[in-house]
Structure formats: C-alpha cells, structure tokens
Design an enzyme around this catalytic site. Structure first.
Site, mmCIF file in Angstrom:
data_model
loop_
_atom_site.group_PDB
_atom_site.id
_atom_site.type_symbol
_atom_site.label_atom_id
_atom_site.label_comp_id
_atom_site.label_asym_id
_atom_site.label_seq_id
_atom_site.Cartn_x
_atom_site.Cartn_y
_atom_site.Cartn_z
ATOM 1 N N GLN A 44 -7.711 19.698 10.226
ATOM 2 C CA GLN A 44 -6.491 18.893 10.353
ATOM 3 C C GLN A 44 -6.856 17.424 10.565
ATOM 4 O O GLN A 44 -7.800 17.118 11.294
ATOM 5 C CB GLN A 44 -5.649 19.401 11.523
ATOM 6 C CG GLN A 44 -5.179 20.845 11.381
ATOM 7 C CD GLN A 44 -3.958 20.981 10.483
ATOM 8 O OE1 GLN A 44 -3.295 20.011 10.152
ATOM 9 N NE2 GLN A 44 -3.676 22.206 10.076
ATOM 10 N N CYS A 79 3.537 21.969 6.066
ATOM 11 C CA CYS A 79 3.351 20.523 5.875
ATOM 12 C C CYS A 79 4.341 19.997 4.836
ATOM 13 O O CYS A 79 4.258 18.845 4.433
ATOM 14 C CB CYS A 79 1.910 20.214 5.479
ATOM 15 S SG CYS A 79 1.374 21.097 4.023
ATOM 16 N N CYS A 100 0.843 -1.195 0.000
ATOM 17 C CA CYS A 100 0.000 0.000 0.000
ATOM 18 C C CYS A 100 0.881 1.249 0.000
ATOM 19 O O CYS A 100 1.925 1.288 0.637
ATOM 20 C CB CYS A 100 -0.871 -0.049 1.248
ATOM 21 S SG CYS A 100 -1.815 1.429 1.557
ATOM 22 N N CYS A 142 1.440 3.995 3.931
ATOM 23 C CA CYS A 142 2.445 4.060 5.001
ATOM 24 C C CYS A 142 3.797 3.653 4.433
ATOM 25 O O CYS A 142 3.905 2.638 3.762
ATOM 26 C CB CYS A 142 2.096 3.094 6.127
ATOM 27 S SG CYS A 142 0.588 3.509 6.999
ATOM 28 N N ASP A 197 0.094 29.232 7.107
ATOM 29 C CA ASP A 197 -0.065 27.774 7.093
ATOM 30 C C ASP A 197 -0.430 27.360 5.661
ATOM 31 O O ASP A 197 -1.547 26.944 5.387
ATOM 32 C CB ASP A 197 -1.181 27.389 8.088
ATOM 33 C CG ASP A 197 -1.359 25.890 8.201
ATOM 34 O OD1 ASP A 197 -0.538 25.135 7.634
ATOM 35 O OD2 ASP A 197 -2.333 25.458 8.862
ATOM 36 N N CYS A 226 -7.233 -0.837 8.310
ATOM 37 C CA CYS A 226 -6.141 0.129 8.156
ATOM 38 C C CYS A 226 -5.871 0.698 9.541
ATOM 39 O O CYS A 226 -6.761 1.292 10.167
ATOM 40 C CB CYS A 226 -6.541 1.239 7.188
ATOM 41 S SG CYS A 226 -5.337 2.583 7.210
#
Ligand code: SAH
Length: 441
Positions: free
Chosen positions: A273, A398, A77, A80, A371, A158
């Site tokens: 978030q 981010c 996948c 991750c 942001d 998951c």
C-alpha cells in the site's frame, strides 16, 4: 449559449473528478477549480446538446473552503486534483463521492461514515514512479504527466512525496545528465520504508549501460539510507512500466517495512500500500469489520503479498490467501515465515478459479476479505463468494463505482452494514473504502 460566451454561474456540486458542476439555461457545465457555493464569470470552452465545459474567468464570490495550493504546478500536473480545497473539505468531497455512488449505482440505502483523514495530508507516499524523457539538447525531462496527456510537467518538490524521495529525484536528474544516460532512462522508481527509513532505488531503462553502475554508486554514496539499487531492463514498446529482467547494482534485493508487530519484505515489483500510515487504519478497520473469532477460517482474496491475511492470522484458526501474481505469492510465503506465522496457506491463481476449487474442498469458510484492483470483482468471483457463503464479507475497495456495482449484485444475499471511506491519497480524488457485509438470515 455557445463557445466563448461568458456567463455568471454558481457551483452546486462536484463530479467524481473534482470538477465543479454549474447549471445554466438547461445546460450542465463542468468547471475546473470551482468550489461549491462559489459564484464566477465562466467562459465556455466546449458545449454540446446538454453539457459543456469552461473555466473561471473571474471569481465573484470565493468559498471559505478554498486554499492556495502548496504546489506551484498543482494546476498543471495530473497528480493532484484537490489541492485548492482545505483538507476538511477534501474529506467531505470523498464522503459524498461514496454516498453518491451507493445511491446512484448500487441504489442501496446505506449509511456512510465520514472519510477518515490523514494526520499529515502531505509527504505520505512511500513509492514514487517518475517518468524520464530525453528532451531538447539531450537534457533529461523528469516529472509527472499533465492530466490526460503524455507531456511531462517538471517539478522541484512534490509535496505528496517524502523529503528523501524528492532529494533523490533532484540529484538523479543532475547525474543522468552528467553521465549522458537520458536516452536510456524510462522511469525512476523509489520505495521508502517509513518505519526503517530504508530506501530502494530502481533504474528502469531500455538498454543496459556500464555507467548505470557508476550512477548507483553516486546514489548510495550521497544517500546513507539507500540500501538497495536495482536495474530493471524494460525493452517493451507499450506503456507497461517495469520489464522482467533485473540486476542488483548495489546492496540488497529487498527493503523491509513494518506494520504493528509484523515485518514485510518489499522488493522492486511487490505491491505494498502506497500510504503506510493510513494502511494501518485501513487494515485495522477491515479486521474490526470482520468480527474475527478464534475458530474462523478466513479467505483473503486478492491478497497481494499477504498483508491483510497475516494481519488477521493471530485472531483466527486459519487464513487462505489467493493471488494471481506468482511473485507476490512467493513474497507472501516469505512474509509468513519471517513473522513466524504458520496458520496460513497462500495459493497462486485467479480469484474465481481458486475460490471454486476451495468450494470443492468442502471447507467451511467463515469470513472472506476481498481487496480487488480498480475493476472490482468479476461475476464468476461474486458467484464463488456466494457459494462459499461466509457469514461475514469485508470489501476493501480502491474504486467506489465498481464496489457499489458489486455490492448491488451481492445484495440478494449480503446486507451492507457499514461503509468506512479512508483517505489513502490526500490531495487527489481517489478514495478507498472498507465495507462490512453480513449474510442476510
Ligand atoms: N490486499 C493486498 C493487495 C491488494 S492489490 C494489499 O493490501 O496489499 C490487488 C491485488 O489483486 C494485486 O496484488 C493483484 O495482483 C491481484 N489480482 C488482480 N487480479 C486478480 C485475479 N483475477 N485473481 C487474483 N488476484 C488478482
């Protein structure tokens, strides 16, 4: 060295994507599933002038930082990338990623705090967006994309999702098949408020069908905490996930989430978030780094639904929130009213354009919090910030690469005082940062 050769190599570093870096005979190899200090027999899959790729044929020495991924399909996948690392090692990886970006991209000498880890590095996502495809025999294929492809890898559980999110996806797959809706489903979107435990389910479909109402009834009957089911019609042919037209199939248009003493409406499209537990830490750090005073005027650039500005409002004289998406600004205004906060103004428009208008208003700006999305700040916005000349600037990022680039451009006027990486997305390579900058005197 050539393709299919096998050699013995030691991993000495990581790429930003978490691949192991191995040097041999003048080449630099990037190897999946290899941790620092591990020694392995590596089979070369691709090689050019000075770089190559390969996989571990056999481990000769494994790292103590290695663990067995909790998820059976972690290696397939694309979601991750770091499940094979012990959590502390994931945090070291993220701290180093930030240090490296500031050294190499920004060329700034700055100290980077250790990445702030999550108490629970699993089950943290409050939002999941699962693609659905019509597979063989018209059976629904539901799962996540294999990295760099459009193939779906199906999953049973998951571990980054909450239990209820997993249960809803499992049941929905059965019902989509039973009701023969596989051809029209594009995505299942689920939002879960961790505080109230309320859940919203959005059916993103290409065609409206009366059976979707039945599906909504199934979902609401089976799961008590589902307070909203929305139909989102997306007839587009590109890869934008949500369409414009929506209809409520069950319950309310919103669910609510809370953060300290504030409450926020969450609608199908509004941004919130993804990791609500770490968000509290992230915002508190941003506020701490802003050193707020009761006389301050604070500009919250890229404010989304106003969360950071509303979080800061009680500590300052005035907040001005700026955001491109009109729906988000509408939500921000509702959120201000809901929380009885009146010292805020929300303006819809591009960050650079509205900031320039603010400068023309001749208002003294003491603090700016930015942001931005992954692409970071554009040069016009940086120029506008410099013209506003706030004493304090807090950058919530981010994407550490674009943030390092922007800090370098700002560094002729602003000094980077402190960098706090925050782990908002455990098990993945993503890292969020809060950066404190002050006007150089
Ligand atoms: N601070 C908010 C939202 C951050 S996400 C929070 O913590 O929830 C980044 C936001 O920037 C998104 O809401 C996006 O719509 C907005 N955005 C993107 N480009 C923009 C631009 N050019 N001008 C203003 N806002 C923009």
């Amino acid at each position: 060295m050539k393709k299919n050769d096998i050699f013995t190599g030691t991993c000495i570093d990581y790429t930003s994507e978490g691949l192991g870096v191995v040097k041999a005979e003048g080449f630099v190899f990037f190897i999946k599933d290899m941790l620092i200090n591990e020694i392995a027999l590596i089979k070369i899959t691709k090689i050019n002038k000075n770089i190559g790729f390969g996989f571990v044929d056999k481990y000769i020495r494994q790292s103590e930082e290695r663990c067995n991924p909790k998820c059976k399909i972690a290696h397939l996948c694309g979601g991750c990338q770091l499940q094979h690392m012990e959590y502390d090692h994931q945090l070291d990886f993220k701290t180093n990623r930030v240090k490296t970006a500031f050294e190499r991209i920004a060329k700034l000498e700055v100290s980077v705090n250790d990445c702030a880890g999550a108490v629970n590095p699993y089950n943290y996502r409050n939002k999941v967006q699962v693609p659905v495809k019509n597979g063989f025999d018209n059976k629904a294929v539901v799962g996540y994309y294999r990295s760099h492809t459009n193939d779906i890898v199906e999953y049973d559980t998951c571990y980054t999702q909450s239990d209820v999110e997993n249960e809803i996806v499992k049941k929905m797959k059965i019902w989509i098949n039973e009701l023969n809706l596989t051809k029209i489903f594009r995505h299942i979107l689920i939002k879960h408020s961790f505080n109230t435990n309320d859940v919203m389910v959005v059916f993103i479909v290409s065609v409206k069908d009366a059976k979707l109402k039945t599906l909504a009834e199934f979902v609401a009957k089976e799961f008590d905490n589902v307070k909203s089911v929305i139909l989102n019609l997306n007839t587009r042919t590109d890869n934008v996930i949500m369409g414009d037209k929506e209809e409520i199939l069950y319950g309310n248009k919103f669910i609510t989430e809370s953060l300290n003493d504030l409450v926020f409406n969450i609608s199908s499209k509004s941004f919130y978030q993804i990791n609500p537990v770490q968000t509290k830490y992230l915002y508190e750090k941003a506020i701490e780094f802003a050193n707020l005073k009761s006389t301050d005027t604070l500009v919250d650039l890229y404010c989304g639904t106003g969360t950071i500005g509303l979080f800061a409002a009680k500590s300052v004289k005035k907040v001005i929130g700026i955001e491109l998406i009109n729906d988000a600004i509408k939500d921000a205004k509702v959120n201000a009213i809901k929380n009885n906060i009146s010292n805020v103004e929300f303006i819809c428009g591009d960050a650079a354009v509205i900031s320039t208008k603010l400068i023309q208003r001749n208002e003294k700006i003491d603090v700016v919090v930015v942001d931005p999305p992954r692409k970071g700040l554009d040069i016009e916005t940086i120029e506008a910030i410099k013209k506003m000349t706030p004493d304090r600037l807090v950058y919530v990022s981010c994407d550490v690469a674009t943030c390092a680039r922007d800090c370098a451009i700002l560094s002729d006027m602003y000094k980077v005082e402190m960098i706090q990486p925050v782990d908002m997305f455990p098990q993945t390579t993503h890292v969020e940062c809060v950066i404190q900058l002050t006007l150089a005197k």
